[in-house]
Design a protein around this motif. Structure first.
Motif, PDB file in Angstrom:
ATOM      1  N   GLY A 150      58.886  42.865  40.561  1.00 49.25           N
ATOM      2  CA  GLY A 150      57.821  42.143  41.233  1.00 49.25           C
ATOM      3  C   GLY A 150      56.530  43.037  40.576  1.00 49.25           C
ATOM      4  N   ALA A 151      55.649  42.040  40.833  1.00 47.69           N
ATOM      5  CA  ALA A 151      53.976  42.512  40.235  1.00 47.69           C
ATOM      6  C   ALA A 151      53.244  41.499  41.394  1.00 47.69           C
ATOM      7  CB  ALA A 151      53.925  42.295  38.950  1.00 47.69           C
ATOM      8  N   ASN A 152      52.035  42.008  41.138  1.00 50.41           N
ATOM      9  CA  ASN A 152      51.004  41.147  41.760  1.00 50.41           C
ATOM     10  C   ASN A 152      50.255  40.583  40.635  1.00 50.41           C
ATOM     11  OD1 ASN A 152      50.075  41.611  44.784  1.00 50.41           O
ATOM     12  ND2 ASN A 152      51.226  43.375  44.038  1.00 50.41           N
ATOM     13  N   ALA A 153      49.846  38.967  40.871  1.00 48.87           N
ATOM     14  CA  ALA A 153      49.309  38.062  39.746  1.00 48.87           C
ATOM     15  C   ALA A 153      48.023  37.644  40.543  1.00 48.87           C
ATOM     16  CB  ALA A 153      50.380  37.021  39.448  1.00 48.87           C
ATOM     17  N   ILE A 154      46.901  37.573  39.662  1.00 43.88           N
ATOM     18  CA  ILE A 154      45.318  37.299  40.385  1.00 43.88           C
ATOM     19  C   ILE A 154      45.072  36.153  39.175  1.00 43.88           C
ATOM     20  CG2 ILE A 154      44.299  38.983  38.483  1.00 43.88           C
ATOM     21  CD1 ILE A 154      42.343  39.158  40.875  1.00 43.88           C
ATOM     22  N   ARG A 155      44.407  35.116  39.918  1.00 45.07           N
ATOM     23  CA  ARG A 155      44.239  33.891  39.316  1.00 45.07           C
ATOM     24  C   ARG A 155      43.150  33.898  38.424  1.00 45.07           C
ATOM     25  NH1 ARG A 155      43.440  29.471  43.952  1.00 45.07           N
ATOM     26  NH2 ARG A 155      41.363  29.889  43.369  1.00 45.07           N
ATOM     27  N   LYS A 156      43.022  33.336  37.083  1.00 39.93           N
ATOM     28  CA  LYS A 156      42.347  33.508  36.050  1.00 39.93           C
ATOM     29  C   LYS A 156      40.946  32.857  36.427  1.00 39.93           C
ATOM     30  CE  LYS A 156      45.602  34.142  32.231  1.00 39.93           C
ATOM     31  NZ  LYS A 156      46.288  33.397  31.085  1.00 39.93           N
ATOM     32  N   ASP A 157      40.999  31.765  37.199  1.00 44.99           N
ATOM     33  CA  ASP A 157      39.730  31.230  37.445  1.00 44.99           C
ATOM     34  C   ASP A 157      38.608  31.699  38.200  1.00 44.99           C
ATOM     35  OD1 ASP A 157      40.910  30.672  39.938  1.00 44.99           O
ATOM     36  OD2 ASP A 157      41.018  28.479  39.821  1.00 44.99           O
ATOM     37  N   LEU A 158      39.037  33.079  38.748  1.00 42.86           N
ATOM     38  CA  LEU A 158      38.305  33.763  39.514  1.00 42.86           C
ATOM     39  C   LEU A 158      37.017  34.321  38.468  1.00 42.86           C
ATOM     40  CD1 LEU A 158      40.414  35.928  41.897  1.00 42.86           C
ATOM     41  CD2 LEU A 158      38.786  34.197  42.577  1.00 42.86           C
ATOM     42  N   GLY A 159      37.673  34.424  37.240  1.00 48.24           N
ATOM     43  CA  GLY A 159      36.500  35.147  36.170  1.00 48.24           C
ATOM     44  C   GLY A 159      36.852  36.692  36.140  1.00 48.24           C
ATOM     45  N   GLN A 160      36.476  37.127  35.005  1.00 52.69           N
ATOM     46  CA  GLN A 160      36.834  38.608  34.818  1.00 52.69           C
ATOM     47  C   GLN A 160      36.088  39.449  35.680  1.00 52.69           C
ATOM     48  OE1 GLN A 160      39.156  39.042  32.035  1.00 52.69           O
ATOM     49  NE2 GLN A 160      39.320  40.861  33.016  1.00 52.69           N
ATOM     50  N   PRO A 161      34.923  39.150  36.058  1.00 53.05           N
ATOM     51  CA  PRO A 161      34.488  40.505  37.011  1.00 53.05           C
ATOM     52  C   PRO A 161      35.182  40.541  38.162  1.00 53.05           C
ATOM     53  CG  PRO A 161      32.667  39.411  35.940  1.00 53.05           C
ATOM     54  CD  PRO A 161      33.856  38.541  35.520  1.00 53.05           C
ATOM     55  N   ALA A 162      35.385  39.430  38.829  1.00 45.89           N
ATOM     56  CA  ALA A 162      36.121  39.280  40.331  1.00 45.89           C
ATOM     57  C   ALA A 162      37.676  39.742  39.872  1.00 45.89           C
ATOM     58  CB  ALA A 162      36.303  37.800  40.715  1.00 45.89           C
ATOM     59  N   MET A 163      38.252  39.518  38.727  1.00 46.09           N
ATOM     60  CA  MET A 163      39.635  39.641  38.582  1.00 46.09           C
ATOM     61  C   MET A 163      39.781  41.478  38.519  1.00 46.09           C
ATOM     62  SD  MET A 163      40.562  36.928  35.581  1.00 46.09           S
ATOM     63  CE  MET A 163      42.308  37.763  35.361  1.00 46.09           C
ATOM     64  N   ASP A 164      38.792  41.841  37.890  1.00 38.63           N
ATOM     65  CA  ASP A 164      38.816  43.490  37.925  1.00 38.63           C
ATOM     66  C   ASP A 164      38.573  44.037  38.942  1.00 38.63           C
ATOM     67  OD1 ASP A 164      38.927  43.260  34.789  1.00 38.63           O
ATOM     68  OD2 ASP A 164      36.688  43.307  34.477  1.00 38.63           O
ATOM     69  N   GLU A 165      37.527  43.703  39.673  1.00 36.53           N
ATOM     70  CA  GLU A 165      37.171  44.138  41.147  1.00 36.53           C
ATOM     71  C   GLU A 165      37.990  44.042  42.100  1.00 36.53           C
ATOM     72  OE1 GLU A 165      32.351  42.954  40.112  1.00 36.53           O
ATOM     73  OE2 GLU A 165      33.644  41.908  41.734  1.00 36.53           O
ATOM     74  N   VAL A 166      38.839  42.825  42.141  1.00 37.56           N
ATOM     75  CA  VAL A 166      39.859  42.601  43.135  1.00 37.56           C
ATOM     76  C   VAL A 166      41.242  43.453  43.053  1.00 37.56           C
ATOM     77  CG1 VAL A 166      41.543  40.991  44.135  1.00 37.56           C
ATOM     78  CG2 VAL A 166      39.126  40.200  43.897  1.00 37.56           C
ATOM     79  N   THR A 167      41.359  43.613  41.652  1.00 38.47           N
ATOM     80  CA  THR A 167      42.515  44.518  41.211  1.00 38.47           C
ATOM     81  C   THR A 167      42.445  45.786  41.353  1.00 38.47           C
ATOM     82  OG1 THR A 167      43.056  42.818  39.549  1.00 38.47           O
ATOM     83  CG2 THR A 167      43.777  45.310  39.191  1.00 38.47           C
ATOM     84  N   ALA A 168      41.005  46.247  41.319  1.00 36.35           N
ATOM     85  CA  ALA A 168      40.482  47.969  41.694  1.00 36.35           C
ATOM     86  C   ALA A 168      40.805  48.077  43.159  1.00 36.35           C
ATOM     87  CB  ALA A 168      39.119  48.164  41.182  1.00 36.35           C
ATOM     88  N   LEU A 169      40.597  47.143  43.921  1.00 38.05           N
ATOM     89  CA  LEU A 169      40.480  47.014  45.452  1.00 38.05           C
ATOM     90  C   LEU A 169      42.013  47.183  45.841  1.00 38.05           C
ATOM     91  CD1 LEU A 169      37.769  44.618  46.534  1.00 38.05           C
ATOM     92  CD2 LEU A 169      38.043  47.165  47.171  1.00 38.05           C
ATOM     93  N   LEU A 170      43.020  46.393  45.125  1.00 40.86           N
ATOM     94  CA  LEU A 170      44.401  46.457  45.363  1.00 40.86           C
ATOM     95  C   LEU A 170      44.829  47.780  44.865  1.00 40.86           C
ATOM     96  CD1 LEU A 170      47.183  45.306  45.866  1.00 40.86           C
ATOM     97  CD2 LEU A 170      47.369  44.687  43.389  1.00 40.86           C
TER      98      LEU A 170
END
Length: 300
Positions: A204-224
């Motif tokens: 399993g993995a965690n997937a993040i929705r692409k429509d958040l945009g790259q900055p948010a994808m990076d920031e949310v992944t860092a918080l995870l």
């Protein structure tokens, strides 16, 4: 007064100890999340796989098999993985039997988009076709090498014990408790996969929705990743939180189970982990189970 816009991140994860351990810091406000507010939705992994087909959640646990059908809308977080390193989903039966004895049998499975289901098909040479394609929602089907019936993951041991299926494909803590119900291990798919490929089995993995945009994808992944690290750094505290999700697990077994699936692999797939994901999905495509080649995209 702050004018910072708050961004809600709806998080989906399984109600089991390893995911609870991983998300403890985010669920219980142990780390600063800035402009992001996380709301948690706990559902079994197959339900989350199905919801991800409709891109319902911004951040969600998914099976690696399920991710093969999500690449248009989601990227994989480099952290948050569950990897079976010489262990993984298991097939159990009431009476002892060998792997070849499973062919032609009816096997209870936790969902057709789970990585466990993909691994079982690769192991037995199965390939669901047509209306029985893993992407299509159905409750039973024919994989060629075996038949299967879909049950909630936490019911499978009981289904096998009652003799309602010839065998059961078990995930989560059932891997530690099947013996309590007098059941027999036929194959550990994580061990089988390591022997076949020399690689761990990425489940399993965690997937993040692409429509958040790259900055948010990076920031949310860092918080995870911060949440995972917090759990590892405050193990007893996170374990106490996770224990409430440990069906039939005592503290010792819960600790063992969390250690199996929240570890260095969870902080980052790394080069070997990414190779394992690519190999798994390539084999699934070559076997005809995954319809299109998968282009992997990792965040973090």
């Amino acid at each position: 007064m702050s004018t910072e816009v708050v961004t809600e991140i709806r998080v989906g994860h399984s109600p089991d100890p390893d995911d609870a351990f991983m998300f403890h810091a985010l669920a219980n406000d142990k780390i600063e999340t800035g402009r992001y507010r996380f709301t948690h939705q706990l559902q079994d992994i197959e339900t989350l796989n199905r919801r991800a087909l409709d891109a319902e959640l911004e951040l969600t646990a998914v099976s690696l098999h399920g991710y093969a059908f999500l690449t248009d809308t989601y990227a994989l977080c480099a952290c948050g993985a569950s990897v079976g390193d010489d262990y993984g989903p298991m097939v159990v039966t009431r009476e002892p039997m060998g792997i070849d004895d499973l062919k032609g049998k009816t096997i209870a499975v936790p969902g057709t988009l789970t990585t466990a289901f993909l691994g079982l098909n690769l192991c037995l040479g199965g390939c669901p076709k047509g209306e029985h394609s893993p992407r299509n929602l159905h409750t039973e089907g024919d994989a060629g090498a075996f038949r299967y019936v879909v049950h909630p993951f936490d019911e499978i041991l009981n289904v096998v014990e009652r003799g309602e299926a010839d065998a059961g494909l078990i995930i989560h803590e059932g891997q530690l408790t099947y013996g309590d119900q007098g059941l027999n291990l036929v194959v550990d798919l994580g061990k089988w996969w390591l022997q076949e490929t020399g690689l761990p089995l990425p489940l399993g993995a965690n997937a993040i929705r692409k429509d958040l945009g790259q900055p948010a994808m990076d920031e949310v992944t860092a918080l995870l990743k911060q949440s995972i690290q917090y759990g590892l750094d405050h193990r007893q505290e996170a374990l106490e939180y996770a224990l409430q999700f440990g069906r039939d697990l005592d503290p010792t077994k819960a600790d063992k189970f969390v250690g199996m699936y929240v570890n260095d692999w969870t902080l980052d797939f790394g080069e070997r982990g990414r190779k394992a994901v690519a190999t798994l999905l390539e084999r699934g495509h070559e076997a005809g189970i995954i319809p299109e080649p998968v282009e992997l995209e990792f965040i973090g």
